[in-house]
Scaffold this motif. Structure first.
Motif, PDB file in Angstrom:
ATOM      1  N   ASP A   1      45.889 -13.021 -58.751  1.00 60.46           N
ATOM      2  CA  ASP A   1      45.261 -12.727 -60.044  1.00 60.46           C
ATOM      3  C   ASP A   1      45.681 -11.344 -60.545  1.00 60.46           C
ATOM      4  O   ASP A   1      45.983 -11.177 -61.726  1.00 60.46           O
ATOM      5  CB  ASP A   1      43.733 -12.793 -59.934  1.00 60.46           C
TER       6      ASP A   1
ATOM      7  N   HIS B   1      49.273 -11.425 -61.728  1.00 56.78           N
ATOM      8  CA  HIS B   1      49.332 -12.200 -62.969  1.00 56.78           C
ATOM      9  C   HIS B   1      48.881 -11.345 -64.154  1.00 56.78           C
ATOM     10  O   HIS B   1      49.504 -11.353 -65.220  1.00 56.78           O
ATOM     11  CB  HIS B   1      48.472 -13.457 -62.847  1.00 56.78           C
ATOM     12  N   GLN B   2      47.805 -10.595 -63.960  1.00 56.85           N
ATOM     13  CA  GLN B   2      47.316  -9.725 -65.033  1.00 56.85           C
ATOM     14  C   GLN B   2      48.353  -8.650 -65.370  1.00 56.85           C
ATOM     15  O   GLN B   2      48.578  -8.341 -66.544  1.00 56.85           O
ATOM     16  CB  GLN B   2      46.001  -9.067 -64.618  1.00 56.85           C
ATOM     17  N   ARG B   3      48.991  -8.086 -64.359  1.00 57.45           N
ATOM     18  CA  ARG B   3      50.024  -7.066 -64.597  1.00 57.45           C
ATOM     19  C   ARG B   3      51.201  -7.662 -65.372  1.00 57.45           C
ATOM     20  O   ARG B   3      51.741  -7.021 -66.272  1.00 57.45           O
ATOM     21  CB  ARG B   3      50.520  -6.486 -63.279  1.00 57.45           C
ATOM     22  N   LEU B   4      51.584  -8.873 -65.016  1.00 56.88           N
ATOM     23  CA  LEU B   4      52.678  -9.537 -65.717  1.00 56.88           C
ATOM     24  C   LEU B   4      52.311  -9.781 -67.172  1.00 56.88           C
ATOM     25  O   LEU B   4      53.130  -9.578 -68.075  1.00 56.88           O
ATOM     26  CB  LEU B   4      53.040 -10.847 -65.013  1.00 56.88           C
ATOM     27  N   GLU B   5      51.094 -10.201 -67.417  1.00 60.83           N
ATOM     28  CA  GLU B   5      50.643 -10.426 -68.789  1.00 60.83           C
ATOM     29  C   GLU B   5      50.650  -9.129 -69.595  1.00 60.83           C
ATOM     30  O   GLU B   5      51.027  -9.123 -70.774  1.00 60.83           O
ATOM     31  CB  GLU B   5      49.243 -11.061 -68.794  1.00 60.83           C
ATOM     32  N   LYS B   6      50.247  -8.031 -68.974  1.00 62.19           N
ATOM     33  CA  LYS B   6      50.282  -6.736 -69.663  1.00 62.19           C
ATOM     34  C   LYS B   6      51.720  -6.335 -69.985  1.00 62.19           C
ATOM     35  O   LYS B   6      52.006  -5.832 -71.071  1.00 62.19           O
ATOM     36  CB  LYS B   6      49.622  -5.659 -68.802  1.00 62.19           C
TER      37      LYS B   6
ATOM     38  N   ALA C   1      54.229  -8.379 -70.382  1.00 60.09           N
ATOM     39  CA  ALA C   1      54.690  -9.291 -71.435  1.00 60.09           C
ATOM     40  C   ALA C   1      54.173  -8.848 -72.801  1.00 60.09           C
ATOM     41  O   ALA C   1      54.866  -8.996 -73.813  1.00 60.09           O
ATOM     42  CB  ALA C   1      54.251 -10.721 -71.121  1.00 60.09           C
ATOM     43  N   ALA C   2      52.976  -8.284 -72.843  1.00 59.05           N
ATOM     44  CA  ALA C   2      52.428  -7.785 -74.107  1.00 59.05           C
ATOM     45  C   ALA C   2      53.224  -6.562 -74.593  1.00 59.05           C
ATOM     46  O   ALA C   2      53.403  -6.376 -75.798  1.00 59.05           O
ATOM     47  CB  ALA C   2      50.955  -7.436 -73.943  1.00 59.05           C
TER      48      ALA C   2
ATOM     49  N   PRO D   1      57.171  -8.241 -76.066  1.00 57.28           N
ATOM     50  CA  PRO D   1      56.933  -9.602 -76.554  1.00 57.28           C
ATOM     51  C   PRO D   1      58.214 -10.426 -76.752  1.00 57.28           C
ATOM     52  O   PRO D   1      58.143 -11.648 -76.819  1.00 57.28           O
ATOM     53  CB  PRO D   1      56.211  -9.383 -77.892  1.00 57.28           C
TER      54      PRO D   1
ATOM     55  N   SER E   1      60.274 -13.276 -72.234  1.00 59.27           N
ATOM     56  CA  SER E   1      59.328 -14.253 -71.689  1.00 59.27           C
ATOM     57  C   SER E   1      58.852 -13.787 -70.318  1.00 59.27           C
ATOM     58  O   SER E   1      59.490 -12.951 -69.672  1.00 59.27           O
ATOM     59  CB  SER E   1      60.001 -15.617 -71.563  1.00 59.27           C
ATOM     60  N   SER E   2      57.744 -14.339 -69.872  1.00 57.31           N
ATOM     61  CA  SER E   2      57.253 -14.015 -68.525  1.00 57.31           C
ATOM     62  C   SER E   2      58.298 -14.380 -67.480  1.00 57.31           C
ATOM     63  O   SER E   2      58.490 -13.660 -66.502  1.00 57.31           O
ATOM     64  CB  SER E   2      55.946 -14.746 -68.240  1.00 57.31           C
TER      65      SER E   2
END
Length: 114
Positions: free
Chosen positions: A29, A32-37, A39-40, A43, A46-47
């Motif tokens: 988790d 995953h959160q770090r990857l989403e940050k 990716a933000a 932009p 892609s992930s």
């Protein structure tokens, strides 16, 4: 490439040859959160691209991070005339295996192109 250089790499939209091999992985988790940050922040990436670049940078860093283990054979001399001994550690083995793998990938590409 060092991890700290990865942002510069992403900013330049580096290109390279990709294999057709795909890997599936599960992230914790927290990762995953770090990857989403990340990716933000980027932009246009892609992930999947971010993960690929992170793995590539980590593998490059691992290769350069293997400790040198002095062998018994002199392979060169430095500018002061001192002997440089072969590396009998993990680096030569890793490089050899990498070259074999690259040759297999190239052979597969030739076959699939025919």
């Amino acid at each position: 490439m060092k991890i700290r250089d990865l942002v510069k790499y992403w900013d330049k939209h580096a290109r390279g040859r990709l294999t057709r091999d795909a890997y599936q992985l599960a992230l914790s988790d927290q990762h995953h959160q770090r990857l989403e940050k990340l990716a933000a922040l980027y932009p246009m990436k892609s992930s999947q691209d971010l993960i690929r670049d992170l793995v590539s940078a980590a593998l490059d860093e691992i290769e350069t991070g293997f400790p040198y283990e002095q062998g018994s054979r002199v392979v060169a001399f430095d500018e002061d005339g001192f002997e440089i001994y072969e590396d009998k550690g993990m680096t030569p083995r890793f490089v050899s295996l990498s070259q074999k793998h690259i040759q297999r990938l190239k052979a597969r590409q030739v076959v699939s192109a025919a």
